[in-house]
Design a protein around this motif. Structure first.
Motif, PDB file in Angstrom:
ATOM      1  N   LYS A  64      -7.742  -5.225   6.532  1.00 25.18           N
ATOM      2  CA  LYS A  64      -6.742  -4.835   5.538  1.00 25.18           C
ATOM      3  C   LYS A  64      -5.728  -5.957   5.376  1.00 25.18           C
ATOM      4  O   LYS A  64      -5.278  -6.537   6.361  1.00 25.18           O
ATOM      5  CB  LYS A  64      -6.020  -3.562   5.981  1.00 25.18           C
ATOM      6  N   LYS A  82      -0.492   6.826   6.108  1.00 22.72           N
ATOM      7  CA  LYS A  82      -1.913   6.585   5.899  1.00 22.72           C
ATOM      8  C   LYS A  82      -2.423   5.382   6.678  1.00 22.72           C
ATOM      9  O   LYS A  82      -3.563   5.381   7.166  1.00 22.72           O
ATOM     10  CB  LYS A  82      -2.174   6.393   4.402  1.00 22.72           C
ATOM     11  N   HIS A  83      -1.604   4.334   6.839  1.00 18.48           N
ATOM     12  CA  HIS A  83      -2.115   3.068   7.375  1.00 18.48           C
ATOM     13  C   HIS A  83      -1.492   2.621   8.703  1.00 18.48           C
ATOM     14  O   HIS A  83      -2.034   1.715   9.337  1.00 18.48           O
ATOM     15  CB  HIS A  83      -1.876   1.952   6.344  1.00 18.48           C
ATOM     16  N   HIS A 116      -1.023  -7.112   6.629  1.00 13.60           N
ATOM     17  CA  HIS A 116      -1.007  -5.866   5.861  1.00 13.60           C
ATOM     18  C   HIS A 116       0.407  -5.296   5.944  1.00 13.60           C
ATOM     19  O   HIS A 116       0.841  -4.850   7.010  1.00 13.60           O
ATOM     20  CB  HIS A 116      -2.028  -4.873   6.423  1.00 13.60           C
TER      21      HIS A 116
END
Length: 280
Positions: A64, A82-83, A116
């Motif tokens: 990512k 989410k990440h 990311h």
């Protein structure tokens, strides 16, 4: 027992066919699968590595990466949830009015790409920008009255209705000669003027406005509203005209308070601590 030996052209043809069969089997193509590494033999007898694990073969990025920018705390929390993982780092920069999350930050024992990222880039509202643009600026009566009329929803004290009446009174006394002003015991400011009509004797009048007023503004899109006090400013010009304006009290403190509240709201929705500064 009799042993028979075969020789001649028939025996030679059988041997040649065997060599051809072996050669064809060796040269027969093999289907390769993506996501794997193969060692293949070259024509010269060596070995070559064929790596099919890259994104150009699998269609999947190796990791990512990228910087996503959102405009409010709720969007930040949604993407973060989410990440993020336990090693994600979050930084708040009060000077730049940004909150940055390094979603793939280094762990305590291993390096990671740190490529990311999620950034909250707060955007100031149009009404905030308009009030700040004219802060401490004197303007003609009609321009000032029109500004008040355009921003009635943001006027709290005195009420919007009272401020509208003041604006209309200012417009109604646009073509007069202003003489002086007096500060009343209530804190209001009273202006004296003379209106001359068709060369007749002048008619005296008064215009009373509050010394200060309170407005309610939302500094950032998606944030809460805050109160600001503003003091009326004025100047009677040499030709008898009147210019009006306002001076906001410490708008920078309101911006810092609003940013701090946004950071607090984010901190309540995530487990990672929010550090003061910017990531490397």
């Amino acid at each position: 027992m009799t042993t028979r030996y075969t020789s001649g052209p028939a025996a030679d043809l059988d041997g040649i066919q065997s060599v051809i069969d072996i050669a064809q089997q060796a040269a027969e193509p093999t289907t390769l699968e993506t996501g794997k590494v193969y060692a293949v033999r070259t024509a010269g007898g060596g070995t070559q590595t064929l790596n099919l694990t890259g994104p150009e073969y699998t269609g999947i990025p190796a990791r990512k990466q990228g910087n996503t920018t959102v405009r409010d705390a709720e969007s930040f929390a949604a993407y973060f949830e989410k990440h993020a993982d336990t090693d994600t780092e979050v930084y708040a920069d009060a000077d730049r009015l940004t909150v940055t999350a390094v979603l793939d930050a280094h762990t305590a024992t291993a390096a990671r790409w740190s490529g990311h990222r999620l950034t909250l880039g707060l955007r100031k509202t149009e009404s905030w920008e308009q009030w700040l643009q004219l802060d401490n600026q004197l303007m003609p009566q009609e321009a000032f009255a029109e500004f008040l009329e355009d921003h009635l929803p943001e006027l709290l004290e005195p009420s919007a209705a009272e401020m509208l009446e003041i604006a209309q009174s200012i417009q109604g006394a646009a073509k007069v000669e202003w003489q002086n002003s007096t500060r009343l015991s209530s804190g209001q400011r009273q202006f004296q003027f003379v209106e001359t009509v068709q060369a007749k004797a002048g008619q005296k009048g008064q215009l009373t406005i509050p010394e200060q007023f309170t407005i309610g503004l939302i500094p950032f899109e998606g944030s809460e509203g805050y109160k600001l006090n503003a003091r009326f400013r004025y100047r009677i010009t040499k030709d008898g005209g009147l210019t009006l304006g306002y001076k906001l009290e410490r708008p920078g403190d309101v911006i810092r308070k609003a940013f701090g509240d946004v950071v607090t709201a984010i901190g309540e929705q995530i487990e990672q601590p929010i550090m003061n500064g910017t990531p490397a």
